[in-house]
Write a protein that holds these residues in place. Structure first.
Motif, mmCIF file in Angstrom:
data_model
loop_
_atom_site.group_PDB
_atom_site.id
_atom_site.type_symbol
_atom_site.label_atom_id
_atom_site.label_comp_id
_atom_site.label_asym_id
_atom_site.label_seq_id
_atom_site.Cartn_x
_atom_site.Cartn_y
_atom_site.Cartn_z
ATOM 1 N N GLY A 1 0.811 -1.305 -0.100
ATOM 2 C CA GLY A 1 -0.199 0.026 0.029
ATOM 3 C C GLY A 1 0.696 1.246 0.093
ATOM 4 N N LEU A 2 2.236 1.328 -0.083
ATOM 5 C CA LEU A 2 2.881 2.433 -0.411
ATOM 6 C C LEU A 2 3.572 2.466 -1.756
ATOM 7 C CD1 LEU A 2 4.965 1.977 2.916
ATOM 8 C CD2 LEU A 2 3.477 3.926 2.412
ATOM 9 N N PRO A 3 3.884 3.847 -2.212
ATOM 10 C CA PRO A 3 4.157 4.148 -3.603
ATOM 11 C C PRO A 3 5.481 3.393 -4.195
ATOM 12 C CG PRO A 3 4.629 6.005 -2.152
ATOM 13 C CD PRO A 3 3.775 4.969 -1.354
ATOM 14 N N GLY A 4 6.119 2.676 -3.351
ATOM 15 C CA GLY A 4 7.321 1.867 -3.894
ATOM 16 C C GLY A 4 7.374 0.582 -2.878
ATOM 17 N N LEU A 5 8.279 -0.155 -3.367
ATOM 18 C CA LEU A 5 8.540 -1.548 -2.505
ATOM 19 C C LEU A 5 8.921 -1.488 -1.180
ATOM 20 C CD1 LEU A 5 8.729 -4.738 -3.112
ATOM 21 C CD2 LEU A 5 11.062 -4.314 -3.686
ATOM 22 N N ILE A 6 8.468 -1.921 -0.370
ATOM 23 C CA ILE A 6 8.784 -1.935 1.088
ATOM 24 C C ILE A 6 9.980 -2.642 1.080
ATOM 25 C CG2 ILE A 6 8.133 -2.321 3.536
ATOM 26 C CD1 ILE A 6 5.218 -2.015 2.559
#
Length: 295
Positions: free
Chosen positions: A223-228
């Motif tokens: 759910g974030l704009p990049g890979l966690i």
């Protein structure tokens, strides 16, 4: 007309790339464990021995295979050395029921699935993908070659999440007599859950990179704009150690199909009922043994 054809080719190429795009990320997961269970203080040697036995459960390596919309997350297969892996068959079976199984996430359809085996039965846990309310913190740090941004969220804890279990507080434990402490130990042996608490929610800190602009991450995190690349939640840290973009041999990213399909709530009830059944059997054997001794 030439420009129209050129743009059509660019769009087609971009579409094909998006369909074939895939990556592989390796994560090291480490959980620390409180050693003072049941109010008993352990010696340094006892703590060290238990930590060695539990290392196989508390330290793991996972692999995340991902594309733009879906991912699979599974523990890296390894061969255990003789004597490793903690307890015997029953203990390992019980610990396995709390350990994370292979997961599949589809962020487009909002689905999360997990395969589990419990007492010889295969289960397919299927639920809606839980969504965290991430708060962007504005801090950055470097993880490997990737610039990462910090985000935090409060996460509800599953009632059978082994990694979040902690000893139940004993406010007056120091005032107890030796006999009371002995009875506490007996109770803990009969009903382990009577000695633990699981928090209702925990603070999650995640670090993600915009260099890989997909909203995926390890385990149930997304759910974030990049890979966690890193997650810290209670006493567990999950850290990415390696990323391979578009690997030569791509693992299939497919929803699992084997096992009895249940929700997470239904699976937890199955585990709790089995635990109760095992406790009742244990108590029955204990009473039978005492009865034979008196006879």
């Amino acid at each position: 007309m030439k420009q129209l054809i050129l743009w059509s080719l660019v769009l087609c190429t971009t579409g094909v790339f998006a369909q074939n795009f895939q990556g592989k990320a390796y994560y090291q997961s480490k959980t620390t464990m409180d050693m003072n269970w049941g109010g008993r203080e352990m010696s340094a040697e006892q703590k060290k021995r238990i930590q060695e036995r539990m290392k196989g459960f508390l330290e793991k390596v996972y692999i995340l295979d991902f594309n733009q919309t879906a991912s699979t997350y599974k523990e890296e297969e390894k061969i255990e050395a003789p004597g490793q892996g903690g307890r015997g068959g029953f203990g390992r079976m019980m610990m396995g029921s709390f350990s994370q199984g292979n997961q599949y996430k589809d962020v487009r359809d909002g689905v999360i699935m997990e395969t589990k085996e419990f007492f010889g039965k295969k289960f397919l846990i299927k639920d809606s993908l839980p969504k965290l309310e991430w708060k962007m913190e504005g801090e950055t740090k470097q993880i490997g070659k990737y610039l990462c941004f910090k985000a935090t969220a409060l996460k509800k804890v599953d009632e059978l999440d082994f990694s979040k279990m902690r000893p139940r507080r004993r406010d007056r434990n120091n005032e107890k007599t030796a006999e009371e402490k002995k009875q506490d130990s007996i109770k803990a042996a009969k009903d382990p859950f009577s000695q633990v608490d699981i928090p209702k929610e925990v603070l999650v800190t995640a670090w993600y990179t915009l260099d890989i602009p997909i909203n995926q991450g390890p385990g149930e995190y997304w759910g974030l704009p990049g890979l966690i690349l890193e997650v810290n939640a209670y006493k567990t840290t999950i850290l990415c150690s390696k990323i391979v973009m578009n690997p030569g041999e791509k693992e299939p990213i497919e929803a699992p199909t084997k096992g009895k399909e249940v929700t997470r709530k239904e699976y937890n009830e199955i585990v709790k009922n089995k635990m109760k059944e095992m406790r009742d059997m244990y108590r029955g054997r204990g009473r039978g043994g005492r009865g034979r001794g008196r006879g």
